[in-house]
Design an enzyme around this catalytic site. Sequence first.
Site, PDB file in Angstrom:
ATOM      1  N   HIS A 118       3.840   3.981  -2.550  1.00  0.00           N
ATOM      2  CA  HIS A 118       5.211   3.734  -2.068  1.00  0.00           C
ATOM      3  C   HIS A 118       5.306   4.336  -0.663  1.00  0.00           C
ATOM      4  O   HIS A 118       4.643   5.332  -0.369  1.00  0.00           O
ATOM      5  CB  HIS A 118       6.170   4.441  -3.027  1.00  0.00           C
ATOM      6  CG  HIS A 118       7.614   4.112  -2.838  1.00  0.00           C
ATOM      7  ND1 HIS A 118       8.350   4.597  -1.792  1.00  0.00           N
ATOM      8  CD2 HIS A 118       8.463   3.339  -3.565  1.00  0.00           C
ATOM      9  CE1 HIS A 118       9.602   4.155  -1.896  1.00  0.00           C
ATOM     10  NE2 HIS A 118       9.686   3.382  -2.961  1.00  0.00           N
ATOM     11  N   ASP A 195       3.452  11.842  -7.190  1.00  0.00           N
ATOM     12  CA  ASP A 195       4.754  11.164  -7.079  1.00  0.00           C
ATOM     13  C   ASP A 195       5.040  10.614  -8.474  1.00  0.00           C
ATOM     14  O   ASP A 195       4.487   9.588  -8.877  1.00  0.00           O
ATOM     15  CB  ASP A 195       4.638  10.049  -6.030  1.00  0.00           C
ATOM     16  CG  ASP A 195       5.808   9.075  -6.072  1.00  0.00           C
ATOM     17  OD1 ASP A 195       6.678   9.221  -6.953  1.00  0.00           O
ATOM     18  OD2 ASP A 195       5.841   8.153  -5.225  1.00  0.00           O
ATOM     19  N   LYS A 221      16.136   7.516 -11.530  1.00  0.00           N
ATOM     20  CA  LYS A 221      15.270   6.570 -12.247  1.00  0.00           C
ATOM     21  C   LYS A 221      15.117   6.983 -13.716  1.00  0.00           C
ATOM     22  O   LYS A 221      14.516   6.273 -14.506  1.00  0.00           O
ATOM     23  CB  LYS A 221      13.895   6.499 -11.578  1.00  0.00           C
ATOM     24  CG  LYS A 221      13.941   5.931 -10.151  1.00  0.00           C
ATOM     25  CD  LYS A 221      12.559   5.793  -9.587  1.00  0.00           C
ATOM     26  CE  LYS A 221      12.525   5.725  -8.076  1.00  0.00           C
ATOM     27  NZ  LYS A 221      13.149   4.540  -7.512  1.00  0.00           N
ATOM     28  N   CYS A 362       8.784  -1.548  -1.195  1.00  0.00           N
ATOM     29  CA  CYS A 362       8.406  -0.361  -0.409  1.00  0.00           C
ATOM     30  C   CYS A 362       6.903  -0.076  -0.479  1.00  0.00           C
ATOM     31  O   CYS A 362       6.476   1.067  -0.292  1.00  0.00           O
ATOM     32  CB  CYS A 362       9.189   0.886  -0.830  1.00  0.00           C
ATOM     33  SG  CYS A 362      10.938   0.746  -0.514  1.00  0.00           S
TER      34      CYS A 362
END
Lengths: 403, 327
Positions: A118, A195, A221, A362
């Site tokens: 990302h 991440d 999220k 992204c």
Amino acid sequence: MNVEKIRQDFPALDSKRTRKAIVYFDTACQSLRPQVVIDAVNRYYLQEPACSGRSMHQWAAAVTREVDRARELMAKFLNASRAQEIIFTRNTTEGINLVANAFPFRAGDVVLVSDKEHNSNLIPWQMQVKQRGIELKIIPTCPDNTFDMDAFEALLDKRVKLVALGFTSNLDGVTIPAGEIIRKAHRVGAHVLLDAAQTAPHHPINVRALDVDFLALSGHKMLGPSGTGVLYGKYALLESLSPFLVGGDTVANSTYANCEFLPPPEKFEAGLQDYAGIIGLGAAVEYLQHIGFDTIRKQEALITYALSEQLKDISGLKIIGPADPALRGGVTTFYIEGVDSHRVALMLDQMANVLVRSGQHCVHSWFNARQIKGSVRASAYFYNTIEEANILAECLRKIRKVL
Amino acid sequence: MFCIVSFIVLSILGIFSASNRSLAKEALDCVLRRVTFRPCTTGFDEKMKAKILGVVIMRSETLARLLNKYFEALAWAFFTLLLASSIIFARGLYLFYVTGSCNGLNQAAFCVFDPSGANNQVSTFAGCLNGEGDISKLTLEGVNLSDFPTLQPESAYRVVLIGCYTCDYTRKVYDSVLTLVRRYHTQLVFLHYPVNEKNDFLSRLGYCAYQQNPEGYWRLNEELIHSDKAMLSELTNGPSLLSTLKPETNRFLEALVSEAGLDAGRVLTCANDPATEAAVQRQMNEIVKTNFYGTPTLFIGDQVFVGPKPYRVYAIALKGLFFWLRS
């Protein structure tokens, strides 16, 4: 698992209230929120809308307790050694930027990332290349987008100071073998940043078992309020890092010439925090634990499998990532040759209120390298149903006939 | 092409809805790019196409397929239709402004701005005249206007109004005409024709008033136009002899004439004079020569206005489109 009962916890899915039956397949961007999270946020604004850790009055004390509790909950959720290893941020991006800017890099140090990161886990390192002269190396993935351990090992050497990887890809839902990667990285003295924006909502994370050095995630999220996130860091490492953003509430004392920073996590939480969001995130963690990751993964797997089976039969439609749906979590990303992905997404919205993400998610670098213009991503969660997957597949069949 | 159509349509819809306003803004950006020969990078056309297809596909896949295939051609067709209808609309608007009807001067076909057709209605009379209903035959040629009452006779430009005191449409338009001729210092020749009247008494009354005092005549004219129609019908629907009038009608008439600054006795005597009847008959004969078929009929230059037009229509005929800029 009673999905219908679970769906009642989510006001956004109440078609009687919203007057249309929304099919929400954009959880990888942001999940829906259960009523308990909304209530927790509202409670802050309605009952104790004050600062935490600064003022001495009763409201401030109550908010401080709630924020501390959220930190404890998150620490337990990640199985961190102590609550002080949890730094509240606005999102995963901020957590990664914090590490990128605070980590003691020297010119020539190497950072490894994969070829499908990302932008949040790519651009901060590109900036460090320009600002501090580090070297950024890209680990290619296998043809099916799974992690290529050999390629990773080939790039590992003493110069590598940090390995920054997406734990679960937002592009295709593939989760990397983090434990093995971390072990190998540590062997050469490299630290690892994960991440976990797409992992935390779907898989249990045990930072101690993983022995990961840093881990960033987003609250929004994983059922939490928008603009909330967490950076986990091993306490000793956090202590050694210089703060990234500085100012109010990061120092114990200051003179005109100098200051004395507070210990982690305070020294990394500059300025007034999003207390309502943090308290809401705590409520989200409790709700997730109440649902249970076994339930979550089971439902996601069912939907991804059902969807993948139906999409296989649509001519010209290609699924990004491994053919085995079990490796893609709740994510099904696809594109139709010659058809604009935004058009497909807009048509799905118009046709049956199916909300999906379109474009390059992204991960422009991955798409640009493969000259793919974009894709449609349907990301499921435990509140989605097989019927919804069928609606999406039926709409796609119609679209394919027309476009 | 789709951007242009969308921009126009969304701009209109944007008046009522904020979401359409933002779409119109996107469309404008797209239009600006297209007219400067740059690609439309906003994705606006794609977005709208997808939204339209998304709705159509749920009703008919065949129609959606056709729409997808011929989208650009359809956009051109819609643009052409939009352009044509815009031109027709603009023409209609212009004609309405200039003539009082979307369809042109004295055209009674439906006009959305004057749905009842009020600007073209006339008071008609039972008997037939030469050229009844034929606008093209309306004329002042060969009509002797010298015997008719004339306001501001020293002015070079002349406006001729054929009207009747008891007619609703004449009553509606009379003040406008008077305002017009006074503002722009124009002659006004008033031709009274008793369209809905059973006798010519009011014509004779006017004739005599004008003979006695032209200024008093114009005052009497205004009073007659604004007076109670029921009282006037007492004078116009029976025998014209004063002796047959009810006392209250007689008093009403005397008061009307007196208030106009005229000698009531002399005027009323004159109105009953057989010589007056002959003179009025001559006037009627002249009015008939205009081939008019109803009141009000107004001659301004070479234009004839049948029916009660708005003031601006007369002013434009007299002073042009920008009459309000002129004194």
